[in-house]
Design an enzyme around this catalytic site. Structure first.
Site, PDB file in Angstrom:
ATOM      1  N   GLU A 265     -11.800   1.004 -12.226  1.00  0.00           N
ATOM      2  CA  GLU A 265     -10.708   0.034 -12.113  1.00  0.00           C
ATOM      3  C   GLU A 265     -11.264  -1.385 -12.229  1.00  0.00           C
ATOM      4  O   GLU A 265     -12.281  -1.715 -11.614  1.00  0.00           O
ATOM      5  CB  GLU A 265     -10.020   0.223 -10.757  1.00  0.00           C
ATOM      6  CG  GLU A 265      -8.929  -0.786 -10.445  1.00  0.00           C
ATOM      7  CD  GLU A 265      -8.449  -0.685  -9.016  1.00  0.00           C
ATOM      8  OE1 GLU A 265      -7.354  -1.215  -8.738  1.00  0.00           O
ATOM      9  OE2 GLU A 265      -9.150  -0.078  -8.176  1.00  0.00           O
ATOM     10  N   LYS A 329      -0.598   0.855 -13.772  1.00  0.00           N
ATOM     11  CA  LYS A 329      -0.451   1.364 -12.415  1.00  0.00           C
ATOM     12  C   LYS A 329       1.002   1.251 -11.958  1.00  0.00           C
ATOM     13  O   LYS A 329       1.654   0.223 -12.129  1.00  0.00           O
ATOM     14  CB  LYS A 329      -1.365   0.582 -11.460  1.00  0.00           C
ATOM     15  CG  LYS A 329      -1.446   1.177 -10.062  1.00  0.00           C
ATOM     16  CD  LYS A 329      -2.435   0.402  -9.200  1.00  0.00           C
ATOM     17  CE  LYS A 329      -2.550   1.037  -7.818  1.00  0.00           C
ATOM     18  NZ  LYS A 329      -3.432   0.234  -6.941  1.00  0.00           N
ATOM     19  N   CYS A 379      -6.769   3.685  -8.310  1.00  0.00           N
ATOM     20  CA  CYS A 379      -7.003   3.364  -6.901  1.00  0.00           C
ATOM     21  C   CYS A 379      -6.267   4.359  -6.001  1.00  0.00           C
ATOM     22  O   CYS A 379      -6.438   5.563  -6.136  1.00  0.00           O
ATOM     23  CB  CYS A 379      -6.599   1.917  -6.620  1.00  0.00           C
ATOM     24  SG  CYS A 379      -7.139   1.300  -4.999  1.00  0.00           S
TER      25      CYS A 379
END
Length: 507
Positions: A265, A329, A379
């Site tokens: 990320e 995301k 994440c």
């Protein structure tokens, strides 16, 4: 001191200690049986409380001990890397732990009285209340199901039930076992059989279902390399250090051919268009034999109102440059990636860059690599099984997580996150690849077993050959409807037993 006053003083302290023990059951220790014993102790302490108010206080003390130690790494994020004054960061951690602990307090306040009265079906009602509380915690205010009790069981017999009812269902059944253990210590007449059933049936069912294979290998294996850059968080957004990180990643991509190379990320702190030309050319040249590099980076996006912003994304780079694929995301982190209404003052106290992102759409295409289909998450998105299940239903054969939890230092957040990823693989019957900045970079098979992992806080690459999986578990088909149905069934069964059979007063 009068005995009742002494009890009121001692019970919350003992419950807090039980909460600390409960937190220790999770990674890195991975002691599934300790989770059952700690929760059973909390139940007994709640049953010893004389009033509903004191029962709730015992539950809150247990929950506070559980979370103030279990997510203590949030202090590192807020203070060391966010620049928040230590007293304020400590206060924020304690308030958050109290909020999370309130769900345990509510479940114990609802379930302990019926256990105290020895009502038939009391253990079933408690398990239903506990599971409902954990599911609510994973949903309310965008949800935070980190350290849900089911995660402690990835290496225990109850893991065999995860493909049916997911992590929340495992946590619900763990609560049933803990309630049975608590009943077994009461010495009440007639409690032994109920306790034996509550303890034995879930564990035996998990053991029986553990060997079942819910998916089968699909397609040809692909060669994958997972890169761990180990870029210090305090230097990550420094322009010179960002370029140095790009250069290091470019050298690592070129070091060994692979079908897919996965970077963490925000490995790039700027969009691909800002990559120095020499670095971009070096990367595309090394991907000249059909390889793909999946790189975490911010990419241009728009808000719902059409305003320009950035998304926390994954870009796919091939020999000709960026491919017509990206993943944005979907589940954003409060305070880190969006500012909840009314909390602008709190975010201004921290120095966190890239703090306002656009949100990805619910259904995004998988990345095809040869004949495998890879679905990405970023994440802490992988703590929401209900959000990964649609990716599997849409045909994903491999799951991929990109993370940068260097925000939390060298803490127990790293092994906890790996434990969560292992549960996702078990309940969805899919391999999971994890590329992280500082750890835990790992490859996990479709049964939740770690195939390989890098040492945290090292700059390295993990090379693995991996075949995806096909086939849907019951949880993949139903998502969180599966644990919700289990919770409702237990609650209704408990109410039915309590209504039909007279209860016996505690002796």
């Amino acid at each position: 001191m009068r005995p009742d006053r002494l009890r009121r003083a001692v019970l919350p302290g003992a419950a807090f200690a039980a909460g600390l023990v409960h937190a220790a059951a999770f990674a890195p220790l991975n002691l599934w049986w300790l989770q059952l014993l700690a929760l059973a102790a909390a139940i007994r302490l709640a049953c010893a409380a004389a009033t509903l108010r004191s029962t709730a206080l015992v539950g809150l003390a247990f929950g506070f001990g559980w979370f103030v130690s279990g997510v203590a790494w949030l202090f590192v994020s807020m203070h060391r890397y966010g620049g928040m004054p230590a007293p304020m960061a400590a206060a924020a951690l304690m308030l958050f732990a109290l909020y999370l602990g309130a769900f345990a307090a509510a479940s114990l306040a609802l379930g302990a009285p019926v256990l105290r009265q020895a009502r038939h079906g009391a253990a079933l009602l408690f398990a239903g209340a506990w599971g409902a509380g954990e599911m609510l915690r994973g949903w309310l205010f965008t949800g935070f199901p980190w350290l849900s009790s089911g995660y402690a069981h990835v290496d225990g017999p109850l893991a065999g039930l995860a493909p049916l009812v997911g992590a929340h269902g495992v946590g619900t059944l763990a609560a049933l076992v803990a309630a049975g253990l608590a009943l077994a210590t009461t010495g009440r007449r007639g409690a032994s059989f109920a306790a034996l059933a509550c303890v034995g049936l879930p564990l035996l069912a998990g053991l029986a279902l553990g060997p079942v294979r819910w998916s089968q290998e699909a397609g040809e294996p692909i060669r994958v390399r997972l890169l761990q850059g180990n870029v210090p968080q305090q230097l990550k957004f420094d322009p010179q250090r960002s370029v140095a990180a790009m250069q290091a990643y470019a050298r690592s991509i070129a070091a060994q051919p692979a079908d897919l190379v996965v970077l963490p990320e925000t490995a790039w702190t700027l969009p691909w268009s800002h990559t120095p030309q020499a670095i971009a050319d070096a990367i595309t040249a090394s991907l000249g034999h059909g390889g793909i590099a999946a790189i975490g980076m911010p990419l241009p996006a728009t808000t719902r109102r059409g305003e320009p912003t950035l998304a926390n994304s994954v870009a796919a780079i091939g020999a000709g440059g960026p491919l017509p694929w990206r993943y944005d995301k979907r589940h954003l982190v409060p305070f880190g990636e969006f500012v909840p209404t009314g909390f602008g003052w709190f975010v201004r106290m921290m120095n966190i860059p890239l703090g306002d992102f656009g949100r990805g759409t619910p259904h995004q295409p998988a990345l095809p690599v040869r004949d495998q289909r890879l679905a990405f998450n970023i994440c802490y998105e992988d703590i929401f099984g209900r959000e990964l299940a649609p990716q599997v239903r849409d045909g994903a054969t491999i799951l991929v997580n990109l993370s940068n939890i260097a925000w939390f230092g060298d803490s127990h957040a790293l092994p906890q996150h790996l434990q969560i990823a292992r549960m996702r693989s078990i309940e969805l019957a899919r391999p999971m690849l994890r590329a992280t900045n500082t750890g835990m970079t790992a490859a996990i098979d479709a049964r939740g077993r770690v195939l390989g992992a890098l040492e945290p806080y090292t700059e390295d690459a993990l090379a693995i050959e991996l075949r995806g999986s096909a086939g849907l578990t019951p949880y993949a088909r139903a998502g969180d409807l599966a644990p919700a149905a289990l919770i409702a069934l237990l609650a209704l069964a408990g109410l039915g037993l309590g209504a039909r059979l007279p209860h016996k007063a505690a002796r």
